[in-house]
Every structure is written in C-alpha cells, then in structure tokens.
Design a protein around this motif. Structure first.
Motif, PDB file in Angstrom:
ATOM      1  N   THR A  49      -3.425  15.797   5.030  1.00  0.00           N
ATOM      2  CA  THR A  49      -4.477  16.373   4.190  1.00  0.00           C
ATOM      3  C   THR A  49      -4.435  15.781   2.788  1.00  0.00           C
ATOM      4  N   MET A  50      -3.220  15.603   2.278  1.00  0.00           N
ATOM      5  CA  MET A  50      -3.038  15.053   0.935  1.00  0.00           C
ATOM      6  C   MET A  50      -3.603  13.638   0.837  1.00  0.00           C
ATOM      7  N   GLU A  51      -3.365  12.817   1.865  1.00  0.00           N
ATOM      8  CA  GLU A  51      -3.842  11.433   1.846  1.00  0.00           C
ATOM      9  C   GLU A  51      -5.366  11.364   1.890  1.00  0.00           C
ATOM     10  N   ALA A  52      -6.008  12.396   2.461  1.00  0.00           N
ATOM     11  CA  ALA A  52      -7.457  12.375   2.635  1.00  0.00           C
ATOM     12  C   ALA A  52      -8.221  12.909   1.430  1.00  0.00           C
ATOM     13  N   LEU A  53      -7.522  13.470   0.444  1.00  0.00           N
ATOM     14  CA  LEU A  53      -8.197  14.029  -0.722  1.00  0.00           C
ATOM     15  C   LEU A  53      -8.900  12.943  -1.523  1.00  0.00           C
ATOM     16  N   SER A  54     -10.014  13.314  -2.171  1.00  0.00           N
ATOM     17  CA  SER A  54     -10.719  12.349  -3.011  1.00  0.00           C
ATOM     18  C   SER A  54      -9.909  11.990  -4.252  1.00  0.00           C
ATOM     19  N   ASN A  55      -9.043  12.901  -4.685  1.00  0.00           N
ATOM     20  CA  ASN A  55      -8.175  12.644  -5.838  1.00  0.00           C
ATOM     21  C   ASN A  55      -6.751  13.063  -5.473  1.00  0.00           C
ATOM     22  N   PRO A  56      -6.092  12.296  -4.595  1.00  0.00           N
ATOM     23  CA  PRO A  56      -4.767  12.706  -4.114  1.00  0.00           C
ATOM     24  C   PRO A  56      -3.705  12.560  -5.195  1.00  0.00           C
ATOM     25  N   PRO A  57      -2.603  13.302  -5.080  1.00  0.00           N
ATOM     26  CA  PRO A  57      -1.524  13.172  -6.078  1.00  0.00           C
ATOM     27  C   PRO A  57      -0.876  11.797  -6.016  1.00  0.00           C
ATOM     28  N   ARG A  58      -0.512  11.316  -7.171  1.00  0.00           N
ATOM     29  CA  ARG A  58       0.209  10.040  -7.262  1.00  0.00           C
ATOM     30  C   ARG A  58       0.997  10.064  -8.555  1.00  0.00           C
ATOM     31  N   TYR A  59       2.296   9.912  -8.458  1.00  0.00           N
ATOM     32  CA  TYR A  59       3.130  10.029  -9.651  1.00  0.00           C
ATOM     33  C   TYR A  59       2.940   8.819 -10.560  1.00  0.00           C
ATOM     34  N   THR A  60       2.697   9.085 -11.834  1.00  0.00           N
ATOM     35  CA  THR A  60       2.673   8.042 -12.859  1.00  0.00           C
ATOM     36  C   THR A  60       3.639   8.442 -13.971  1.00  0.00           C
ATOM     37  N   ARG A  61       4.180   7.480 -14.636  1.00  0.00           N
ATOM     38  CA  ARG A  61       5.140   7.767 -15.697  1.00  0.00           C
ATOM     39  C   ARG A  61       4.457   8.472 -16.870  1.00  0.00           C
ATOM     40  N   PRO A  62       5.081   9.513 -17.416  1.00  0.00           N
ATOM     41  CA  PRO A  62       4.529  10.137 -18.633  1.00  0.00           C
ATOM     42  C   PRO A  62       4.576   9.156 -19.806  1.00  0.00           C
ATOM     43  N   ASP A  63       3.693   9.357 -20.759  1.00  0.00           N
ATOM     44  CA  ASP A  63       3.680   8.508 -21.951  1.00  0.00           C
ATOM     45  C   ASP A  63       4.948   8.683 -22.776  1.00  0.00           C
ATOM     46  N   HIS A  64       5.566   9.866 -22.663  1.00  0.00           N
ATOM     47  CA  HIS A  64       6.799  10.137 -23.385  1.00  0.00           C
ATOM     48  C   HIS A  64       7.647  11.065 -22.517  1.00  0.00           C
ATOM     49  N   ASP A 124       0.834  -1.199   0.000  1.00  0.00           N
ATOM     50  CA  ASP A 124       0.000   0.000   0.000  1.00  0.00           C
ATOM     51  C   ASP A 124       0.870   1.252   0.000  1.00  0.00           C
ATOM     52  N   VAL A 125       1.937   1.231   0.790  1.00  0.00           N
ATOM     53  CA  VAL A 125       2.865   2.363   0.813  1.00  0.00           C
ATOM     54  C   VAL A 125       3.458   2.593  -0.577  1.00  0.00           C
ATOM     55  N   LEU A 126       3.915   1.527  -1.215  1.00  0.00           N
ATOM     56  CA  LEU A 126       4.519   1.652  -2.542  1.00  0.00           C
ATOM     57  C   LEU A 126       3.507   2.141  -3.572  1.00  0.00           C
ATOM     58  N   TRP A 127       2.276   1.645  -3.503  1.00  0.00           N
ATOM     59  CA  TRP A 127       1.252   2.070  -4.460  1.00  0.00           C
ATOM     60  C   TRP A 127       0.974   3.554  -4.330  1.00  0.00           C
ATOM     61  N   ARG A 128       0.885   4.048  -3.089  1.00  0.00           N
ATOM     62  CA  ARG A 128       0.599   5.466  -2.886  1.00  0.00           C
ATOM     63  C   ARG A 128       1.722   6.346  -3.424  1.00  0.00           C
ATOM     64  N   MET A 129       2.944   5.886  -3.323  1.00  0.00           N
ATOM     65  CA  MET A 129       4.068   6.679  -3.813  1.00  0.00           C
ATOM     66  C   MET A 129       4.081   6.761  -5.328  1.00  0.00           C
ATOM     67  N   GLY A 130       3.664   5.709  -6.005  1.00  0.00           N
ATOM     68  CA  GLY A 130       3.607   5.743  -7.456  1.00  0.00           C
ATOM     69  C   GLY A 130       4.898   5.308  -8.114  1.00  0.00           C
ATOM     70  N   GLU A 131       4.954   5.491  -9.439  1.00  0.00           N
ATOM     71  CA  GLU A 131       6.084   5.022 -10.255  1.00  0.00           C
ATOM     72  C   GLU A 131       7.144   6.115 -10.341  1.00  0.00           C
ATOM     73  N   LEU A 132       7.774   6.393  -9.239  1.00  0.00           N
ATOM     74  CA  LEU A 132       8.680   7.536  -9.153  1.00  0.00           C
ATOM     75  C   LEU A 132       9.915   7.358 -10.033  1.00  0.00           C
ATOM     76  N   PRO A 133      10.376   8.435 -10.665  1.00  0.00           N
ATOM     77  CA  PRO A 133      11.569   8.335 -11.516  1.00  0.00           C
ATOM     78  C   PRO A 133      12.799   8.012 -10.682  1.00  0.00           C
ATOM     79  N   GLY A 134      13.708   7.253 -11.282  1.00  0.00           N
ATOM     80  CA  GLY A 134      14.949   6.911 -10.595  1.00  0.00           C
ATOM     81  C   GLY A 134      14.802   5.840  -9.544  1.00  0.00           C
ATOM     82  N   MET A 135      13.678   5.094  -9.549  1.00  0.00           N
ATOM     83  CA  MET A 135      13.438   4.076  -8.521  1.00  0.00           C
ATOM     84  C   MET A 135      14.193   2.786  -8.832  1.00  0.00           C
TER      85      MET A 135
END
Length: 344
Positions: free
Chosen positions: A186-201, A32-43
């Motif tokens: 506050t960020m975790e409680a948002l209905s649409n919280p930020p989560r990094y995803t890889r750009p398409d390009h 769950d922790v990893l999912w919330r962090m997202g696909e961060l660059p340089g991981m």
C-alpha cells in the motif's frame, strides 16, 4: 565459496541495524531499490557500487544521534545468494549481526511496481522469511531500536510469508499470482509515499517515555493553541485527568518543516518496560493547523510502520488510551484512509 559479508566487528553494546544485500545483476533494479529507501541514517556501502546516502555516513548513527547501522552489500560474490546462505554467513563469530536482513530477489526485478524484497529477522537464527517493499523496509529500519521489534517481524511473516499462497501445479511456473503481497505494498502505491531524506540540520532526540505530539509548522500560534485545547479538552471528554498525563507537547522550532520520517528517526524508546504508550507518534503539520478539522497526522511505529493516517483532534486522547490498553489496534483508527489507499 562466497566472500565474507562486509560486516564490522561485534559491538560491545549491540547497535541495531539492517543488512541489505544485492543478489541480482540489473543495475536499474538495484538503483531503484536504493532510491526508494532514501538517505537513511547510519548507511554505509560496501562493495564495488558507487557511494549511496550521505557522505561520511560510514559510522553507526552518523546522520542521527540515535545509534543505528545500515550495511549495503553490493558485492558480485553474493549474486544469486539465498537467505539460507546469508543466515549461515551470519553465524561467523565476532561479527556484528543485523536485526533485519533484506535481499533483492528474482521477484524484485519481476515486480517493478512494488520492488518486492526477501527479508528475515536474524536475532535468533530463525530464517522464517517474509516479503517486504523497499519503503516499508526503510521505515522499519528507523524503528529497529525499539524493544520487542521481533514481534513486528513475526507480524510481517504472518502477513507475507515466502511460501506460495496458492498451490503450484506441476505444469506451472511459480509467478506473482502464487505469492503473497509484500508488506508495504500500500505504501509503494501512494501518490506521495514516504521516503527518508536527510534533515537540513540535526534534530533533537525525543524520548518516548510518554506519547508525543510534535509540532512541525510554526506559522500560526493561534491554530496550535486551538489544536492543543481540542486535544486536551475534547467535546465528549470522558476522562478527568489532564492532557499532560498522556501527551508531551513538543513545541520546538528545530522541527519546523520536519517530515514524518525524520521525526520517526529521532524517537528513542523508553527504558520503562511497564510504561503505557501507544505505538504511534503524533504530528501537527501544516495540514493539521491550516485546514478545517485540524486533523492530526498519526505515524505508526508498529504494524504498517510509517504508513501515516489522520484523526480528528478531539479523538486523539481516546485513540492513545485505547491503543495503549490494547483495546483497539491501529487499523481500527486507520479506517477509510487505508481502504482508499488500497483502491488507488
């Protein structure tokens, strides 16, 4: 005796980054922790866990042209580790030392809503720690290349120190009620919280040598022109100088559909330490260009990093100038939006 941390050799020129260590046994909590962090660059993932993040992201900055490194340590040898043990291991000569260290903790498993993590900055050996949420840790990771990042950590340590907020009586167990809320709750409680995803390009790198207004919606050129005019010539204009003195307009289709997190990840700080910049980036997205009021999305790069809010177009220049001069801070402009998010 714990095994050495899976850190690369020291860099000739320091690559900024973060170390995330799993110290608990619960797979669901860790995932769950990893999912919330997202696909961060340089991981890059080290240990017996499955590969997380973009394939082939073992090298610093592999998913971005800005060098950065996130080492994810999933090693049973570090189960139950403390911040003090990690800090001692980082004193080993010849290894890369991360700017920010984040550990899962008993509190991570206990608090399923925020997944609170234990963190500390490691630049000077000081392990005065703080509590932080996964999404806030991820957003902070994206700005670790910024100068004076230690001031952000100091702010976090003041707002969410690890010692109890309330005195614990002899007959009590230390629980959530005794501890400070983590930075980013506050960020975790948002209905649409930020989560990094890889750009398409691959996105272009943006130099923050002047404040930036980045266009991410390209469906209405007239609306974009209207927005630029409002920002440049607000109705109650108190300044005689031109917009270009304060804001660079980024009108590049490469950013079409880019998320605030993706834009944040591609901003390189200015080398000009004397420059006057607001610690924000501005985004003109579909909401800005297609809804009444043309409210610009503001993405902070300090304080609550990545916790976005909106301001009216004709207030943008005033905000940037007052933030740059430290006449006001980000919360002065966040206003009612943060209060509504905290009440949600």
């Amino acid at each position: 005796m714990r095994s050495p941390l899976p850190l690369p050799p020291a860099d000739e020129t320091h690559v900024p980054g973060m170390l995330l260590i799993r110290t608990g046994d619960d797979d669901d909590v860790w995932n769950d922790v990893l999912w919330r962090m997202g696909e961060l660059p340089g991981m890059r993932v080290a240990g017996d866990g499955s590969q997380v993040g973009p394939a082939g992201a073992a090298d610093a900055g592999a998913a971005s042209s800005i060098p950065r490194r996130l080492v994810v340590a999933d090693d049973p040898a570090w189960r139950g580790a403390t911040a003090e043990e990690v800090a001692e291991a980082l004193e080993e000569p010849g290894i890369w030392v991360p700017d920010l260290v984040v550990l899962t903790d008993d509190r991570t498993a206990r608090n399923a809503e925020a997944r609170t993590l234990l963190a500390f900055g490691s630049d000077d050996g000081d392990i005065s720690g703080f509590w932080i949420t996964p999404r806030q840790a991820a957003m902070t990771y994206l700005v670790l290349n910024r100068p004076l990042i230690s001031f952000v950590f100091e702010d976090f340590a003041e707002r969410a120190p690890t010692e109890p907020e309330w005195e614990v009586e002899d007959d009590e167990e230390l629980g959530e009620d005794h501890l400070y809320e983590p930075v980013g709750v506050t960020m975790e409680a948002l209905s649409n919280p930020p989560r990094y995803t890889r750009p398409d390009h691959e996105l272009p790198v943006l130099d923050h040598d002047i404040d930036l207004l980045v266009r991410t919606d390209f469906t209405d050129d007239a609306a974009w022109a209207s927005l630029v005019d409002q920002v440049a010539h607000p109705a109650d204009d108190l300044y005689d100088d031109d917009l270009s003195d304060h804001v660079r307009l980024v009108d590049d289709p490469a950013f079409a559909g880019a998320t605030p997190e993706q834009v944040l990840a591609h901003i390189r700080p200015s080398d000009d330490e004397e420059g006057m910049f607001a610690e924000v980036v501005l985004i003109a997205d579909a909401t800005t260009l297609h809804r009444a009021g043309q409210r610009v999305l503001v993405v902070p790069m300090s304080d609550d990093v990545g916790l976005t809010f909106r301001v009216d177009a004709d207030q943008v220049r005033s905000m940037l100038i007052n933030l740059a001069l430290s006449n006001q801070d980000i919360d002065d402009w966040r206003g009612e939006e943060k209060e509504e998010a905290e009440d949600a």
